[in-house]
Design a protein around this motif. Structure first.
Motif: not given
Length: 249
Positions: A54, A58-59, A61-62
């Motif tokens: 996860v 998330e990284k 996507q950021e």
């Protein structure tokens, strides 16, 4: 949350299977059941893998969002920083430009108001641009029309006085209250209100809304600091940190 990571886990577990079973679509029912059991057992024994995956997702996507925002800012730089109609304050020669999309009826815009002013005061090297972005109803539109009309009729200094007053105004925004506000500030209320519904004022609001749509801005406050999109309210220390990062990048 697990589903996006199953393909990667499947690939890892496939190395433990016979060569003929590497094609997952060709597995027998028994092989498929065994494979699923292996994945389940692995996740139960190593649940931290899920959180690690996860975090990686998330990284990623950021990073993708940051690159997308950077591209949007580059494409819309002229409209953001040099549109010719937005009020410009702070240090006009500053090494960083901060743009705020704001709405006078927005609680978080009001909360950010003092902190942005403190940032401009303590930093001293930030060029600040206000984008009137009324999205919270009729009173928001009326307030923005009044502020823009003030700038077009009476100039930048008068706009700043009206803008600051509206950011701290707690009553109902209508022709009567705006007229009193103009009188308090020593402005020609009749001249300003007569200009509020002009095509010139409408053009500014339409341009700002179109720019916001291109930048995927749907809420206020939203900021652009140099080449970074900052969506939502940020406290003073966070804005100061971002400014420092921009100067040292």
């Amino acid at each position: 949350m697990i589903r996006p990571f199953l393909p990667a886990l499947a690939m890892a577990f496939s190395f433990a299977l016979p060569a003929q079973a590497l094609d997952l679509s060709q597995m027998s029912d028994a092989e498929r059941d065994s494979f699923r059991a292996e994945i389940r057992a692995y996740l139960l024994e190593n649940p931290q893998v899920i959180m690690e995956a996860v975090a990686v997702l998330e990284k990623r996507q950021e990073e993708e969002q940051a690159q997308s925002d950077l591209d949007l800012i580059k494409v819309n730089a002229d409209s953001l920083f040099y549109d010719g109609h937005s009020w410009v304050g702070g240090n006009p020669e500053g090494d960083i430009t901060l743009v705020e999309f704001m709405d006078y009826r927005c609680g978080y815009c009001r909360r950010a108001f003092d902190e942005v002013n403190e940032l401009l005061k303590t930093d001293g090297n930030i060029r600040f641009i206000v984008k009137e972005f009324p999205i919270l109803g009729k009173e928001s539109v009326v307030a923005s029309r009044f502020a823009i009309a003030t700038q077009q009729v009476a100039g930048a200094e008068a706009y700043k006085s009206v803008h600051d007053a509206l950011m701290t105004f707690n009553g109902t925004i209508n022709d009567t209250s705006l007229g009193r506000l103009a009188d308090t500030l020593g402005l020609d209320a009749n001249k300003i209100t007569a200009h509020m519904d002009s095509d010139e004022v409408s053009a500014v609001i339409a341009a700002n809304h179109a720019l916001g749509q291109r930048l995927s801005i749907s809420g206020t406050p939203s900021f652009v600091m140099q080449d970074r999109m900052l969506r939502g309210y940020l406290p003073l220390d966070a804005m100061q940190q971002i400014a420092e990062e921009i100067r040292t990048q």
